[in-house]
Design an enzyme around this catalytic site. Sequence first.
Site, PDB file in Angstrom:
ATOM      1  N   SER A   1      -4.193  -1.347   0.376  1.00 47.54           N
ATOM      2  CA  SER A   1      -3.120  -2.209   0.899  1.00 47.54           C
ATOM      3  C   SER A   1      -3.644  -3.626   1.051  1.00 47.54           C
ATOM      4  O   SER A   1      -4.792  -3.829   1.462  1.00 47.54           O
ATOM      5  CB  SER A   1      -2.658  -1.707   2.272  1.00 47.54           C
ATOM      6  OG  SER A   1      -1.873  -2.702   2.910  1.00 47.54           O
TER       7      SER A   1
ATOM      8  N   GLY B   1       0.837  -1.205   0.000  1.00 49.58           N
ATOM      9  CA  GLY B   1       0.000   0.000   0.000  1.00 49.58           C
ATOM     10  C   GLY B   1       0.869   1.251   0.000  1.00 49.58           C
ATOM     11  O   GLY B   1       0.516   2.265  -0.613  1.00 49.58           O
TER      12      GLY B   1
ATOM     13  N   HIS C   1      -5.217  -6.005   6.571  1.00 51.59           N
ATOM     14  CA  HIS C   1      -6.226  -5.275   5.786  1.00 51.59           C
ATOM     15  C   HIS C   1      -7.382  -6.178   5.347  1.00 51.59           C
ATOM     16  O   HIS C   1      -7.389  -7.366   5.618  1.00 51.59           O
ATOM     17  CB  HIS C   1      -5.539  -4.562   4.628  1.00 51.59           C
ATOM     18  CG  HIS C   1      -4.595  -3.504   5.121  1.00 51.59           C
ATOM     19  ND1 HIS C   1      -4.875  -2.160   5.059  1.00 51.59           N
ATOM     20  CD2 HIS C   1      -3.408  -3.607   5.744  1.00 51.59           C
ATOM     21  CE1 HIS C   1      -3.884  -1.483   5.615  1.00 51.59           C
ATOM     22  NE2 HIS C   1      -2.976  -2.340   6.038  1.00 51.59           N
TER      23      HIS C   1
HETATM   24  C1  LIG Z   1      -3.886   4.369   5.927  1.00 47.91           C
HETATM   25  C2  LIG Z   1      -2.735   3.515   5.486  1.00 47.91           C
HETATM   26  N1  LIG Z   1      -2.075   3.835   4.376  1.00 47.91           N
HETATM   27  C3  LIG Z   1      -1.038   3.096   3.926  1.00 47.91           C
HETATM   28  C4  LIG Z   1      -0.631   1.971   4.596  1.00 47.91           C
HETATM   29  C5  LIG Z   1       0.542   1.202   4.083  1.00 47.91           C
HETATM   30  O1  LIG Z   1       0.215  -0.057   3.592  1.00 47.91           O
HETATM   31  P1  LIG Z   1       1.350  -1.185   3.471  1.00 47.91           P
HETATM   32  O2  LIG Z   1       1.603  -1.698   4.837  1.00 47.91           O
HETATM   33  O3  LIG Z   1       0.753  -2.211   2.561  1.00 47.91           O
HETATM   34  O4  LIG Z   1       2.550  -0.539   2.881  1.00 47.91           O
HETATM   35  C6  LIG Z   1      -1.280   1.601   5.774  1.00 47.91           C
HETATM   36  C7  LIG Z   1      -0.838   0.399   6.501  1.00 47.91           C
HETATM   37  O5  LIG Z   1      -1.465  -0.134   7.367  1.00 47.91           O
HETATM   38  C8  LIG Z   1      -2.360   2.384   6.229  1.00 47.91           C
HETATM   39  O6  LIG Z   1      -3.019   2.077   7.359  1.00 47.91           O
END
Ligand SMILES: Cc1ncc(COP(=O)(O)O)c(C=O)c1O
Length: 434
Positions: free
Chosen positions: A213, A84, A218
């Site tokens: 993500s 994400g 998630h």
């Molecule tokens: C609001 C939000 N954006 C971005 C991310 C980043 O995702 P990732 O862990 O897949 O990099 C998260 C991770 O939990 C998140 O809560």
Amino acid sequence: MSVHKDIALDEVRKFHQDTLPDGRFVPGTTEIWPAGAVLDESDRTALVEAALEMRIAAGPSSRKFESRFARKMGRRKAHLTNSGSSANLLAMTAFTSHLLEDRRLRPGDEVITVAAGFPTTVNPIIQNGLIPVFVDVELGTYNTTAARVAAAIGPKTRAIMIAHALGNPFEVAEIAQLAEEHDLFLIEDNCDAVGSTYDGQLTGTFGDLATVSFYPAHHLTMGEGGCVLTSNLALARIVESLRDWGRDCWCEPGETNKCLKRFKYQMGTLPEGYDHKYIFSHVGYNLKATDIQAALGLTQLEKLDTFVDARRRNWRRLRDGLEGVPHLVLPRATERSDPSWFGFALTVDPEAPFKRAELVDFLEDRKIGTRRLFAGNLTRHPAYIDAPHRVVGDLTNSDIITEQTFWVGVYPALTDEMIDYVASSVREFVAARG
Ligand SMILES: Cc1ncc(COP(=O)(O)O)c(C=O)c1O
């Protein structure tokens, strides 16, 4: 299909059944995680099948996932990424593309975002030499408001990038309207909110770009993974180029001349007919995911609706179970929204006769997992203190969140018994201290 593969996959199914946990809940002993992957036999089999076929890079399963997920989310395009955070990086960077001509974002331009949240919603702003402009959020919804965003719009504002907090939509229709009126780009960080709606419309469909993500916490998981969603084909092409090394060509790996013009381009100062597969129109990355991840994504996607229902049911049960408890701010859905909840946030009233740490310790001792609302006020972290940024208004609530807020889980693996135990534990603690 190979008979050996059939046998291997049958064995995988048996292994899955053999290793299923007994499912018994022992209060105070069984861990109640705040979040986690919910994986069944079809997920395990899909993973092993992809491994048996050695689909180790991005390929047909990735493309299939992208088209199915885009359809499910009501967008024309989804680009699968390795996280994400990578999706956020691609989304923000896309707006710096020279292909956007006069509308492209340039260093020093400002992007409105919120101070309380996850770091990688904000990092791509800084990584692109742009300036984050932080606004505060509300307690209870943990989102900012259109009014706060409107107050932050200034002559240098060019974009808005905000996450739907813990699955709870921000006022996305109003903020999209503001973006349109002021000619700003809007990115919805939808990483925590797959399945949420605002005014009956899915979040992730209001902004120019949205991100998701697929990390285990998630709504859907691929282990690691993410994606960028859009219905704007010009932006989709930029995102794809940035994800795939910055190349100009759009042939899939293994394809060589889909446009039938592979040796007929002249770009930059390259010689006429330079192989289009190796012409680079962006300073890009490689942020692709693999078909092994996508294979898991495909089986997970079939369960999305049930996952979302379970999250909503668990949240409602816990909310009802905690109704009327003193000294705590209970979470609430943003008006006109139907959140696909990521977690259940609780804020200890600063005047309460107990501290957040005491309540958290009490719950953790009972194996009830808690998490902070991510970074709390990001501007207080070492990484951001010296990073260029601007704050509009004050960050009082972001500070309260840093000091007083935590969240517990509502993810689909939690049972009614577990949710009731969380509610009664909070009640017991507050009754003893209140
Ligand atoms: C609001 C939000 N954006 C971005 C991310 C980043 O995702 P990732 O862990 O897949 O990099 C998260 C991770 O939990 C998140 O809560």
